[in-house]
Structure formats: C-alpha cells, structure tokens
Design a protein around this motif. Structure first.
Motif, short mmCIF file in Angstrom:
data_model
loop_
_atom_site.label_atom_id
_atom_site.label_comp_id
_atom_site.label_asym_id
_atom_site.label_seq_id
_atom_site.Cartn_x
_atom_site.Cartn_y
_atom_site.Cartn_z
N THR A 143 52.31 28.00 41.92
CA THR A 143 51.12 28.84 42.09
C THR A 143 51.19 30.02 41.14
O THR A 143 52.24 30.66 41.02
CB THR A 143 51.04 29.37 43.53
N ILE A 144 50.08 30.32 40.49
CA ILE A 144 49.96 31.54 39.69
C ILE A 144 48.93 32.43 40.36
O ILE A 144 47.90 31.95 40.84
CB ILE A 144 49.58 31.24 38.22
N ALA A 145 49.21 33.73 40.42
CA ALA A 145 48.28 34.67 41.04
C ALA A 145 48.29 35.97 40.24
O ALA A 145 49.28 36.29 39.57
CB ALA A 145 48.70 34.95 42.49
N TYR A 146 47.18 36.68 40.33
CA TYR A 146 47.08 37.99 39.69
C TYR A 146 46.23 38.89 40.57
O TYR A 146 45.21 38.45 41.12
CB TYR A 146 46.46 37.90 38.29
N ASP A 147 46.66 40.14 40.69
CA ASP A 147 45.93 41.14 41.46
C ASP A 147 45.84 42.39 40.61
O ASP A 147 46.87 42.97 40.23
CB ASP A 147 46.66 41.43 42.78
N GLY A 151 48.62 44.94 39.52
CA GLY A 151 48.80 45.01 38.07
C GLY A 151 49.86 44.08 37.52
O GLY A 151 50.56 44.45 36.59
N GLY A 152 49.98 42.89 38.10
CA GLY A 152 50.97 41.97 37.58
C GLY A 152 50.68 40.54 37.98
O GLY A 152 49.87 40.27 38.86
N VAL A 153 51.36 39.63 37.29
CA VAL A 153 51.22 38.21 37.56
C VAL A 153 52.32 37.78 38.53
O VAL A 153 53.43 38.30 38.50
CB VAL A 153 51.26 37.38 36.26
#
Length: 171
Positions: A143-147, A151-153
């Motif tokens: 899983t890849i996520a970003y918020d 401020g990071g992956v």
C-alpha cells in the motif's frame, strides 16, 4: 555589553536553535500515523531539518477507515484532491508502478507528492532501511499512502509487516 558580543550570542543561539529543528518528531509522527495504521514498535527513526525516515512494525496489514483507500490510480487521485490524503493498493501492482501511473495522468499530484517525498529522504535512511524501503516500493500488493497534513509518503509492506514513512524538504 558590546554589539559584537550581542551579535555573537545571537548567532550562537540561532545555531543551537537550528540544530534542534527536525522535520518531524517521533511521538508526533507516531500519533499521526496511528490514525491510519495499527502500529507496533518503532524499528528506526531519523529526522533532520531536510528529511524524516521511519520504519515501524505494522501490527496489522490494514489501513484504518480514517485514510481513504482506493484500488485504482484514478480513484486515489480523486480522493487525494478531495481530502488531501489517500491510500492506494491494487492487487498485483507495486507502489512504484502505481506512482508511475499517477505521474502520467493530467493531474498527477498524488504521484508527484509521493515521488518527491521518497526522492528527498535519502539522507535519513540507513543502508539497510534504504534497501528495505526499495523492496517495499517494488512489492506487489503493498500500500502507498500520502497525507498532506503529515507531509510524507507511507508504504505498508504486507510481507515484512513494516510501515515505512519518508518525507523530504528540499530547503
């Protein structure tokens, strides 16, 4: 007190202040990531002015409902535009491939943010963590996520049961 002494004292205070400036604090980062993932122990953490890298044991391989989860690049980008955060997991696809797909679309903001964070984190990753991070990026089903708020992956490796966090600031 002379002006030279005041200026020297001010310069020293600035240097001391800057030395303590990290991009993220460990406790704050764990609290932020804990909204989205079930966390175990912190395996490694490094934060400097220009980058943060963390590896945390994943107690579960799931994403909590607070992080919108998509199964296609288009859906992830739509969620990201609407909320400033999104996770993407597609059966048989790697986070690397999914990021490439997002970069080639008209609005590849999610992909650009994730790529920038991963590209700028190098100074905070140990050699071992760098190799593990690369494996997670190229693991099908991860899983890849970003918020934008954090401020990071984030990369959740379902085989190693590790959550990787990477952030970089080009200053």
């Amino acid at each position: 007190m002379t002006i030279a002494r005041i200026a020297a004292g001010g310069a020293i205070a600035c240097l001391i202040g800057l030395a303590g400036c990290n991009l993220h604090g460990e406790a704050d980062l764990r609290a932020a990531l804990g909204q989205y993932f079930t966390l175990g122990d912190t395996l490694s953490f490094e934060s400097k002015m220009t980058c943060t890298a963390a590896v945390i044991r994943a107690a579960l391989n799931d994403v909590k409902p607070e992080m919108p989860l998509a199964t296609t690049s288009a859906d992830a980008q739509e969620l990201f535009r609407a909320t400033g955060k999104a996770a993407l997991r597609a059966e048989g696809q790697t986070p690397h491939t999914l990021t490439d797909q997002m970069l080639t679309t008209e609005d590849g903001v999610f992909g650009r943010q994730a790529l920038a964070a991963a590209a700028l984190v190098g100074k905070c990753l140990s050699e071992t963590d760098s190799q593990d991070f690369h494996r997670a990026l190229t693991r099908p089903g991860a899983t890849i996520a970003y918020d934008t708020g954090v401020g990071g992956v984030m990369i959740l490796d379902p085989v190693e049961r590790k959550l990787f966090f990477a952030a970089g600031d080009p200053l």
